[in-house]
Design a protein around this motif. Structure first.
Motif, mmCIF file in Angstrom:
data_model
loop_
_atom_site.group_PDB
_atom_site.id
_atom_site.type_symbol
_atom_site.label_atom_id
_atom_site.label_comp_id
_atom_site.label_asym_id
_atom_site.label_seq_id
_atom_site.Cartn_x
_atom_site.Cartn_y
_atom_site.Cartn_z
ATOM 1 N N PRO A 437 0.802 -1.229 0.000
ATOM 2 C CA PRO A 437 0.000 0.000 0.000
ATOM 3 C C PRO A 437 0.831 1.274 0.000
ATOM 4 O O PRO A 437 0.290 2.357 -0.227
ATOM 5 N N GLN A 438 2.139 1.154 0.216
ATOM 6 C CA GLN A 438 2.982 2.345 0.243
ATOM 7 C C GLN A 438 3.398 2.825 -1.143
ATOM 8 O O GLN A 438 3.706 3.996 -1.323
ATOM 9 N N ASP A 439 3.411 1.906 -2.126
ATOM 10 C CA ASP A 439 3.814 2.344 -3.474
ATOM 11 C C ASP A 439 3.012 1.684 -4.599
ATOM 12 O O ASP A 439 3.231 1.996 -5.767
ATOM 13 N N PHE A 583 -6.290 3.531 3.536
ATOM 14 C CA PHE A 583 -6.390 3.396 4.989
ATOM 15 C C PHE A 583 -5.120 2.815 5.595
ATOM 16 O O PHE A 583 -4.872 2.969 6.790
ATOM 17 N N ALA A 584 -4.317 2.166 4.763
ATOM 18 C CA ALA A 584 -3.072 1.560 5.247
ATOM 19 C C ALA A 584 -1.877 2.485 5.095
ATOM 20 O O ALA A 584 -0.876 2.336 5.801
ATOM 21 N N ASN A 585 -1.941 3.444 4.167
ATOM 22 C CA ASN A 585 -0.765 4.271 3.884
ATOM 23 C C ASN A 585 -0.900 5.718 4.342
ATOM 24 O O ASN A 585 -0.080 6.565 3.981
ATOM 25 N N GLY A 586 -1.929 6.017 5.120
ATOM 26 C CA GLY A 586 -2.058 7.376 5.625
ATOM 27 C C GLY A 586 -2.857 8.304 4.753
ATOM 28 O O GLY A 586 -2.779 9.531 4.905
ATOM 29 N N GLY A 587 -3.655 7.754 3.791
ATOM 30 C CA GLY A 587 -4.579 8.610 3.054
ATOM 31 C C GLY A 587 -4.212 8.930 1.630
ATOM 32 O O GLY A 587 -4.761 9.874 1.052
ATOM 33 N N HIS A 588 -3.304 8.155 1.001
ATOM 34 C CA HIS A 588 -2.862 8.442 -0.373
ATOM 35 C C HIS A 588 -3.467 7.455 -1.377
ATOM 36 O O HIS A 588 -3.681 6.284 -1.053
ATOM 37 N N ALA A 614 3.565 6.880 -0.977
ATOM 38 C CA ALA A 614 2.682 7.493 0.022
ATOM 39 C C ALA A 614 3.504 8.443 0.873
ATOM 40 O O ALA A 614 4.039 8.089 1.916
ATOM 41 N N CYS A 615 3.663 9.662 0.376
ATOM 42 C CA CYS A 615 4.465 10.667 1.072
ATOM 43 C C CYS A 615 3.794 12.021 0.919
ATOM 44 O O CYS A 615 2.815 12.157 0.190
ATOM 45 N N ASP A 616 4.360 13.026 1.556
ATOM 46 C CA ASP A 616 3.705 14.326 1.598
ATOM 47 C C ASP A 616 4.499 15.440 0.934
ATOM 48 O O ASP A 616 4.424 16.589 1.327
#
Length: 836
Positions: A437-439, A583-588, A614-616
């Motif tokens: 879920p991060q990428d 929901f797993a990566n903080g909203g991305h 999943a970054c800001d």
């Protein structure tokens, strides 16, 4: 003197005319003579290979099978066999063999037929690359000039290497490397002398001398090659005699597939054809590295297949696939006759075809398609009560004769202990998608029970109603519009009159258990249908639907009616997994990908995935137009321009994502106090078997159990599983308890928790093995306060009537519950109740 003088004049004139003719022929064929650059940079047609992330072969696609080898990788005996048969003076002549030409001319003059071509290896190479096989004088002239040209610019070893990689050797094998694999399943250095001789004999007539189609003619040709090797003293007399007596061992070997992942390999094939066109994709030797990990992919395949068989078995045995003879009236077939019947039966997946030859009281004798005789013991039979309907099964059998009869053709599967179990082709279908879920990297994907049975990829093509898997998105919209996990709603039946239909809409909980006032955290964890409807009404249908579109769902799939709250939207498993990843990566909103890298035949990287993370720190996303960019431009745009990480768009706040994941965590671990009889279970409690506190999940079941789902995750792995029938509208039914089996069996109505989640648990057990726990990170902007479980208000108590709850700053309750006895709505379920 006069005669001698005239003879010399005649010779000079003939020589002059011959020279003029030769020059004329040269200029005539000059346009067909290749350039130096073409010969130096010749591109062999090599199939596209698809690999797992860890470098194991998944599949290969191409019209020609070729495994290029260098001259140093070719065993000397194989080179000797080729030279002895095709061109023994190869290292001595200049590209043409005058002795061979004279011999061919004598045959032509004496017989009038072109029986011998006198072609050297260099001339064959010229023909194979640049000419046709047409027997015409002008083609032979072209061969000669091209061969001389080749000899002038390439070394003998370079010519031989090209030739041995180019020649056609039957069964779509081109080159000796492919021939060794196709006929013997070996590397070149593993071949025996007779096998090398067999391959060396193929260039003369690859079809007629093929050892698979014509073993007798192939053996005769092989022995001719061995005889030539003996004559030329490449082998000894004893080696020759041993080799000519060796049996023909050739049989067809497919590509050495190391990872079974046909659905993703087909996705890669389609994508490569779209990028590069059919001809280039199939024949230029691309190496495509996918995103899937071999062991994780295999675990996904095993989990899906085992789960479908488990569903199929608890609904009963549907009977034999065919009856070869009636055991009551007919004589049994012979073993040879049975095997003849089975030879055309196509096996797929873990299923093995067999015929029952004898039935005892609690066992049966079976002859398998491969000729093996096995005993099917009672443990492999006792599950097989009769299938009546998807809702009814017969009584548990007591003897094998209640299940099988001699003469029946059946399916079997092998257990881990090498025993067999009676089986059948599952009627239901399934799909599994797992990604980071991060990428967005797809870690595993399975589109059905068997690609050989059906190439329909349900993971990316099947849009099915998601049922309660939609609820996390509904609740996310509620949190954005003033609700909190501690908000209290009434879990009570809804009756709404529909004027247009003249009926009342009565959404019900499943099971039909109502708890009265209930907190949102528990409502989501226990998948309360009426609460989902109340939230949708509280937020508004249009606002809720618009919120769902943020998660990448198509507007056409999000029906704008109140049934949306119960999961009437139709979404593919991959689309669902993508949306759930937020929901797993903080909203991305990540973008799933399955191709990590593309290399050309020389190993040069043409494309490398640079996924959005999943970054800001959002940056401009560049998507190359593959139709307009060449390879060098692709490298520049993808590898250089995107060298810095790119961030996926934020679609919900990290606080919203964390709070939903917390409620989904409760779907697995429940809440309340079992010691004080206020404990409760979430619908996903079966995931507790993994004994990991970092997991969150959600079940999904549609009306009549037509579609069943389970989606769950931690910070690094998210997996969605769907189970249903390919024909929409067919219910999965229910099963009764089978007294022949142990207490761990699943029974009752099929649902997301019972039908889809077991596959998820089995898969995640492997996918998470060795990984440290990775819970969803606690973001800034939240506070944790102790609340009263019955009212959601602040509490001074520190007992089973309260708990800490998370709130976005500014949304926590400000009032305390009154200090008086509280009726805590955390009743435990009775033992007979089942959550869906």
């Amino acid at each position: 003197m006069i005669l001698l003088k005239r003879t010399l004049q005649f010779i000079i004139i003939c020589s002059f005319l011959g020279l003029i003719t030769l020059v004329g022929l040269y200029y005539y064929v000059k346009p067909d003579i290749p350039s130096v650059q073409v010969l130096k940079d010749v591109q062999l047609q090599t199939p596209m290979q698809v690999f797992s992330r860890d470098g194991l072969l998944i599949n290969q696609f191409g019209e020609k099978r070729r495994i290029p080898v260098t001259i140093d990788e070719i065993p000397q005996p194989l080179i000797d066999a080729i030279l002895a048969t095709e061109d023994n003076r190869f290292y001595e002549h200049i590209g043409i063999d005058p002795i061979g030409i004279i011999r061919s001319a004598i045959v032509l003059i004496s017989t009038g037929e072109k029986k011998q071509g006198a072609s050297t290896i260099t001339m064959q190479l010229a023909r194979n690359f640049f000419l046709t096989r047409e027997k015409a004088y002008i083609r032979k002239v072209k061969e000669i000039f091209i061969a001389l040209h080749i000899e002038s610019i390439l070394s003998k070893d370079e010519i031989l290497e090209l030739y041995l990689n180019k020649i056609e050797l039957g069964n779509r094998a081109f080159g000796i490397g492919a021939a060794a694999q196709v006929y013997y399943g070996k590397e070149l250095n593993e071949l025996t002398l007779p096998q090398m001789a067999m391959i060396a004999g193929l260039p003369k007539a690859p079809s007629a001398l093929n050892p698979i189609r014509n073993p007798a003619r192939a053996k005769s040709r092989r022995n001719v090659v061995l005889g030539r090797m003996l004559t030329e003293k490449y082998i000894t007399q004893s080696e020759y005699e041993e080799a000519i007596n060796a049996p023909i061992t050739a049989k067809f070997h497919g590509a050495e597939i190391e990872v079974y992942a046909p659905y993703i390999s087909e996705m890669v094939r389609a994508e490569m054809v779209a990028r590069y066109g059919h001809e280039r994709a199939y024949n230029t030797g691309f190496k495509v590295y996918t995103s899937v990990e071999s062991n994780i992919q295999q675990a996904a395949q095993d989990a899906l297949v085992d789960n479908l068989h488990a569903y199929d078995m608890r609904h009963g045995y549907r009977g034999a696939t065919a009856q070869l003879w009636d055991s009551n009236t007919d004589s049994p077939l012979s073993e040879d006759a049975i095997l003849d019947k089975l030879k055309d039966v196509k096996e797929f997946g873990p299923l093995r075809a067999g015929v029952v030859t004898n039935v005892a009281e609690q066992s049966a004798q079976v002859l398998l398609k491969n000729g093996e005789h096995i005993t099917l013991e009672w443990d492999g039979l006792k599950w097989a009560r009769k299938y009546i309907t998807r809702y009814r099964q017969g009584f548990a059998p007591k003897t094998a004769t209640e299940i099988l009869n001699a003469g029946e053709q059946i399916w079997l599967r092998k257990n881990p202990d090498d025993s067999y179990i009676l089986s059948q082709v599952p009627e239901a279908s399934s799909a599994l998608v797992s990604l980071d879920p991060q990428d967005g990297r797809i870690k595993a994907i399975v589109g059905g029970y068997s690609f050989e049975q059906s190439q329909y990829n349900r993971a990316v093509q099947a849009k099915r109603q998601v049922g309660s898997n939609i609820k996390p998105f509904i609740y996310s919209a509620a949190l954005e519009n003033g609700y909190t996990l501690a908000s209290i709603l009434n879990d009570a039946p809804i009756n709404q009159w529909d004027k247009s239909q003249g009926v009342a809409w009565r959404p019900k909980n499943s099971p039909a258990v109502y708890n009265g006032p209930i907190r949102i955290r528990r409502a989501l964890a226990q998948s309360k249908n009426v609460i989902s409807v109340r939230l949708l009404r509280g937020v508004g249908l249009e606002r809720t639907a618009d919120h769902l579109l943020k998660f990448g769902f198509l507007n056409s799939d999000i029906n704008r009616s109140e049934s949306l709250a119960l999961g009437s939207a139709s979404i593919t498993p991959l689309e669902l997994a993508r949306g759930m990843s937020a929901f797993a990566n903080g909203g991305h909103l990540i973008t799933p990908y399955y191709i990590s890298e593309i290399q050309d035949s020389a190993g040069t990287t043409l494309y490398k995935a640079t996924p959005e993370l999943a970054c800001d720190t959002p940056e401009q996303k560049v998507t190359p137009d593959f139709a307009t960019l060449d390879d060098s431009q692709l490298v520049a745009t993808e590898l250089e321009h995107n060298a810095q990480p790119r961030c996926a768009p934020r679609i919900i706040s990290k606080q919203n994502a964390f709070l939903i994941s917390q409620a989904m965590h409760s779907a697995i671990w429940g809440g309340g106090s079992w010691a004080h009889k206020t404990g409760w279970s979430g619908t996903g409690w079966r995931a507790q078997a993994l004994d990991r506190r970092d997991l969150a999940g959600k079940t999904g079941t549609t009306n009549d159990s037509v579609d069943t789902w389970f989606s769950g995750f931690n910070r690094n792995v998210l997996t969605s599983v769907w189970v249903g029938f390919d024909n929409p509208g067919n219910p999965l039914g229910r099963s009764t308890y089978n007294s022949n089996l142990d207490k761990s069996q699943i029974s009752g109505a099929e649902s997301g928790a019972k039908t889809a989640q077991p596959a998820w648990v089995d898969f995640m057990r492997v996918a998470l093995d060795g990984m440290p726990e990775a819970p969803i990170e606690f973001p800034e902007g939240l506070v944790s306060v102790r609340i009263d479980l019955a009212t959601g208000l602040l509490s001074h108590k520190n007992d089973y009537t309260s708990r800490f709850e998370y709130f976005i700053k500014g949304t926590a309750p400000t009032k305390y519950v009154l200090e008086q006895p509280t009726n805590v709505f955390e009743e435990s379920l009775s033992t007979e109740e089942e959550l869906f």
